[in-house]
Design a protein around this motif. Sequence first.
Motif, PDB file in Angstrom:
ATOM      1  N   ALA A  31       5.037 -10.871   1.849  1.00  0.00           N
ATOM      2  CA  ALA A  31       6.291 -10.213   1.486  1.00  0.00           C
ATOM      3  C   ALA A  31       7.437 -11.215   1.349  1.00  0.00           C
ATOM      4  CB  ALA A  31       6.653  -9.153   2.527  1.00  0.00           C
ATOM      5  N   ASP A  32       7.424 -12.285   2.136  1.00  0.00           N
ATOM      6  CA  ASP A  32       8.498 -13.276   2.034  1.00  0.00           C
ATOM      7  C   ASP A  32       8.469 -13.980   0.679  1.00  0.00           C
ATOM      8  OD1 ASP A  32       9.597 -12.748   4.495  1.00  0.00           O
ATOM      9  OD2 ASP A  32       8.483 -14.317   5.537  1.00  0.00           O
ATOM     10  N   VAL A  33       7.264 -14.272   0.192  1.00  0.00           N
ATOM     11  CA  VAL A  33       7.124 -14.889  -1.134  1.00  0.00           C
ATOM     12  C   VAL A  33       7.646 -13.929  -2.204  1.00  0.00           C
ATOM     13  CG1 VAL A  33       5.473 -15.719  -2.862  1.00  0.00           C
ATOM     14  CG2 VAL A  33       5.193 -16.360  -0.462  1.00  0.00           C
ATOM     15  N   LEU A  34       7.268 -12.658  -2.084  1.00  0.00           N
ATOM     16  CA  LEU A  34       7.724 -11.668  -3.064  1.00  0.00           C
ATOM     17  C   LEU A  34       9.238 -11.484  -2.985  1.00  0.00           C
ATOM     18  CD1 LEU A  34       4.923  -8.946  -2.773  1.00  0.00           C
ATOM     19  CD2 LEU A  34       5.038 -10.924  -4.288  1.00  0.00           C
ATOM     20  N   ALA A  35       9.789 -11.530  -1.776  1.00  0.00           N
ATOM     21  CA  ALA A  35      11.241 -11.367  -1.613  1.00  0.00           C
ATOM     22  C   ALA A  35      12.003 -12.511  -2.280  1.00  0.00           C
ATOM     23  CB  ALA A  35      11.593 -11.278  -0.130  1.00  0.00           C
ATOM     24  N   ARG A  36      11.455 -13.710  -2.184  1.00  0.00           N
ATOM     25  CA  ARG A  36      12.110 -14.843  -2.856  1.00  0.00           C
ATOM     26  C   ARG A  36      12.054 -14.658  -4.376  1.00  0.00           C
ATOM     27  NH1 ARG A  36       9.935 -17.681   1.617  1.00  0.00           N
ATOM     28  NH2 ARG A  36       7.998 -18.214   0.548  1.00  0.00           N
ATOM     29  N   ARG A  37      10.918 -14.177  -4.862  1.00  0.00           N
ATOM     30  CA  ARG A  37      10.780 -13.927  -6.298  1.00  0.00           C
ATOM     31  C   ARG A  37      11.769 -12.862  -6.763  1.00  0.00           C
ATOM     32  NH1 ARG A  37       4.485 -13.051  -7.224  1.00  0.00           N
ATOM     33  NH2 ARG A  37       3.923 -15.013  -6.245  1.00  0.00           N
ATOM     34  N   ALA A  38      11.993 -11.874  -5.917  1.00  0.00           N
ATOM     35  CA  ALA A  38      12.838 -10.732  -6.291  1.00  0.00           C
ATOM     36  C   ALA A  38      14.302 -11.106  -6.455  1.00  0.00           C
ATOM     37  CB  ALA A  38      12.702  -9.617  -5.254  1.00  0.00           C
ATOM     38  N   VAL A  39      14.701 -12.269  -5.909  1.00  0.00           N
ATOM     39  CA  VAL A  39      16.116 -12.654  -5.982  1.00  0.00           C
ATOM     40  C   VAL A  39      16.309 -13.995  -6.686  1.00  0.00           C
ATOM     41  CG1 VAL A  39      16.754 -11.300  -3.961  1.00  0.00           C
ATOM     42  CG2 VAL A  39      16.046 -13.680  -3.656  1.00  0.00           C
ATOM     43  N   HIS A  46      19.151 -10.767  -7.827  1.00  0.00           N
ATOM     44  CA  HIS A  46      20.124 -11.854  -7.692  1.00  0.00           C
ATOM     45  C   HIS A  46      21.507 -11.377  -8.128  1.00  0.00           C
ATOM     46  CE1 HIS A  46      22.250 -15.554  -8.908  1.00  0.00           C
ATOM     47  NE2 HIS A  46      21.548 -16.154  -7.954  1.00  0.00           N
ATOM     48  N   ARG A  47      21.554 -10.694  -9.258  1.00  0.00           N
ATOM     49  CA  ARG A  47      22.844 -10.209  -9.762  1.00  0.00           C
ATOM     50  C   ARG A  47      23.475  -9.217  -8.792  1.00  0.00           C
ATOM     51  NH1 ARG A  47      19.994 -10.520 -14.697  1.00  0.00           N
ATOM     52  NH2 ARG A  47      19.399  -8.316 -14.622  1.00  0.00           N
ATOM     53  N   ALA A  48      22.680  -8.325  -8.229  1.00  0.00           N
ATOM     54  CA  ALA A  48      23.210  -7.321  -7.301  1.00  0.00           C
ATOM     55  C   ALA A  48      23.765  -7.969  -6.031  1.00  0.00           C
ATOM     56  CB  ALA A  48      22.110  -6.315  -6.943  1.00  0.00           C
ATOM     57  N   ILE A  49      23.087  -9.007  -5.552  1.00  0.00           N
ATOM     58  CA  ILE A  49      23.556  -9.694  -4.344  1.00  0.00           C
ATOM     59  C   ILE A  49      24.879 -10.403  -4.609  1.00  0.00           C
ATOM     60  CG2 ILE A  49      23.042 -11.648  -2.812  1.00  0.00           C
ATOM     61  CD1 ILE A  49      20.090 -10.735  -2.924  1.00  0.00           C
ATOM     62  N   VAL A  50      24.987 -11.072  -5.751  1.00  0.00           N
ATOM     63  CA  VAL A  50      26.234 -11.763  -6.087  1.00  0.00           C
ATOM     64  C   VAL A  50      27.374 -10.765  -6.269  1.00  0.00           C
ATOM     65  CG1 VAL A  50      27.392 -13.237  -7.779  1.00  0.00           C
ATOM     66  CG2 VAL A  50      25.038 -13.739  -7.089  1.00  0.00           C
ATOM     67  N   GLN A  82      22.043  -3.101   3.546  1.00  0.00           N
ATOM     68  CA  GLN A  82      22.403  -3.160   2.126  1.00  0.00           C
ATOM     69  C   GLN A  82      21.563  -4.205   1.396  1.00  0.00           C
ATOM     70  OE1 GLN A  82      26.527  -2.944   1.366  1.00  0.00           O
ATOM     71  NE2 GLN A  82      26.167  -2.394  -0.754  1.00  0.00           N
ATOM     72  N   LEU A  83      21.364  -5.357   2.034  1.00  0.00           N
ATOM     73  CA  LEU A  83      20.513  -6.388   1.431  1.00  0.00           C
ATOM     74  C   LEU A  83      19.091  -5.868   1.268  1.00  0.00           C
ATOM     75  CD1 LEU A  83      20.083  -9.291   0.443  1.00  0.00           C
ATOM     76  CD2 LEU A  83      19.589  -9.921   2.826  1.00  0.00           C
ATOM     77  N   ASN A  84      18.573  -5.217   2.291  1.00  0.00           N
ATOM     78  CA  ASN A  84      17.213  -4.674   2.220  1.00  0.00           C
ATOM     79  C   ASN A  84      17.085  -3.647   1.094  1.00  0.00           C
ATOM     80  OD1 ASN A  84      16.241  -6.227   4.323  1.00  0.00           O
ATOM     81  ND2 ASN A  84      16.640  -4.675   5.884  1.00  0.00           N
ATOM     82  N   SER A  85      18.121  -2.852   0.895  1.00  0.00           N
ATOM     83  CA  SER A  85      18.055  -1.823  -0.153  1.00  0.00           C
ATOM     84  C   SER A  85      18.013  -2.438  -1.550  1.00  0.00           C
ATOM     85  CB  SER A  85      19.252  -0.874  -0.037  1.00  0.00           C
ATOM     86  OG  SER A  85      20.461  -1.512  -0.449  1.00  0.00           O
ATOM     87  N   GLU A  90      11.902  -3.794  -5.110  1.00  0.00           N
ATOM     88  CA  GLU A  90      11.211  -4.714  -6.017  1.00  0.00           C
ATOM     89  C   GLU A  90      10.025  -5.370  -5.328  1.00  0.00           C
ATOM     90  OE1 GLU A  90      10.323  -6.995  -9.494  1.00  0.00           O
ATOM     91  OE2 GLU A  90      11.200  -5.034  -9.045  1.00  0.00           O
ATOM     92  N   VAL A  91      10.175  -5.706  -4.060  1.00  0.00           N
ATOM     93  CA  VAL A  91       9.070  -6.286  -3.296  1.00  0.00           C
ATOM     94  C   VAL A  91       7.904  -5.298  -3.232  1.00  0.00           C
ATOM     95  CG1 VAL A  91       8.327  -7.014  -0.992  1.00  0.00           C
ATOM     96  CG2 VAL A  91      10.479  -7.861  -1.942  1.00  0.00           C
ATOM     97  N   GLU A  92       8.210  -4.039  -2.959  1.00  0.00           N
ATOM     98  CA  GLU A  92       7.155  -3.028  -2.859  1.00  0.00           C
ATOM     99  C   GLU A  92       6.471  -2.807  -4.205  1.00  0.00           C
ATOM    100  OE1 GLU A  92       8.717   0.443  -0.896  1.00  0.00           O
ATOM    101  OE2 GLU A  92       9.504  -0.759   0.750  1.00  0.00           O
ATOM    102  N   ARG A  93       7.227  -2.883  -5.288  1.00  0.00           N
ATOM    103  CA  ARG A  93       6.628  -2.747  -6.629  1.00  0.00           C
ATOM    104  C   ARG A  93       5.653  -3.888  -6.899  1.00  0.00           C
ATOM    105  NH1 ARG A  93       6.540  -4.739 -11.375  1.00  0.00           N
ATOM    106  NH2 ARG A  93       7.988  -6.428 -10.840  1.00  0.00           N
ATOM    107  N   MET A  94       6.075  -5.116  -6.609  1.00  0.00           N
ATOM    108  CA  MET A  94       5.215  -6.271  -6.840  1.00  0.00           C
ATOM    109  C   MET A  94       3.986  -6.235  -5.938  1.00  0.00           C
ATOM    110  SD  MET A  94       7.775  -9.506  -7.573  1.00  0.00           S
ATOM    111  CE  MET A  94       8.887  -9.284  -6.181  1.00  0.00           C
TER     112      MET A  94
END
Length: 215
Positions: A31-39, A46-50, A82-85, A90-94
């Motif tokens: 999941a950590d690898v997927l989370a990095r990919r997601a942002v 990435h856009r949502a976090i910024v 909020q970050l988790n949301s 996207e992580v779960e989709r991947m």
Amino acid sequence: MLLVGLTGNIGSGKSTVAQLLSERGATIIDADVLARRAVEVGTPGHRAIVERWGTSILGADGGLDRGALRRIVFSEQAELEQLNSIVHPEVERMRAVLVEQARLRGDQLVVCDIPLLFERRMTDDFDRIVLVDAPRPVRLERLVRERSLRETEAMDMIVAQMPAELKRARADHVIDNDGTLGQLDARVAQVWAALQAEAAQAGAGGANSLQAAHS
């Protein structure tokens, strides 16, 4: 196919256990690898976090400054949620795509490494749950030593997660990581043997009984 959820509170050594299971032949979905990919730069995540936290959490290359973001979200539970949301859908989709690919390949034992498996109420998604655990002082010392975190920062990360005691009661297998690497390897070997037996049962048509036993 036996679908296993691997989890453990931060500093428990879960990633080491995932590596040891991989060496024994498990398919690992991290999941950590997927989370990095997601942002990654250019992604909706990435856009949502910024948009939410501004450019102060960006590094010189435009990617996320994880230290800066971590200091914000682990000091306030609402910020972390909020970050988790943003990241988790996207992580779960991947992950679902990778699990289906493993199923189609005929992989026997698939391990999904998910730090927040219990917090995200995902236990019912898996045939078996494996928890890696270590005493809190050991986990704190590892975070400070191995990740170069300040002790207060490390404690914020530890207390943001569900207490390990609650997770132990709900896990099918618990691997205590409070000793040497050799001791950990021996404990992983025991759990691996049990998972292989359960995977063989599932492959022989026992998947329904596995799910029934888990529910």
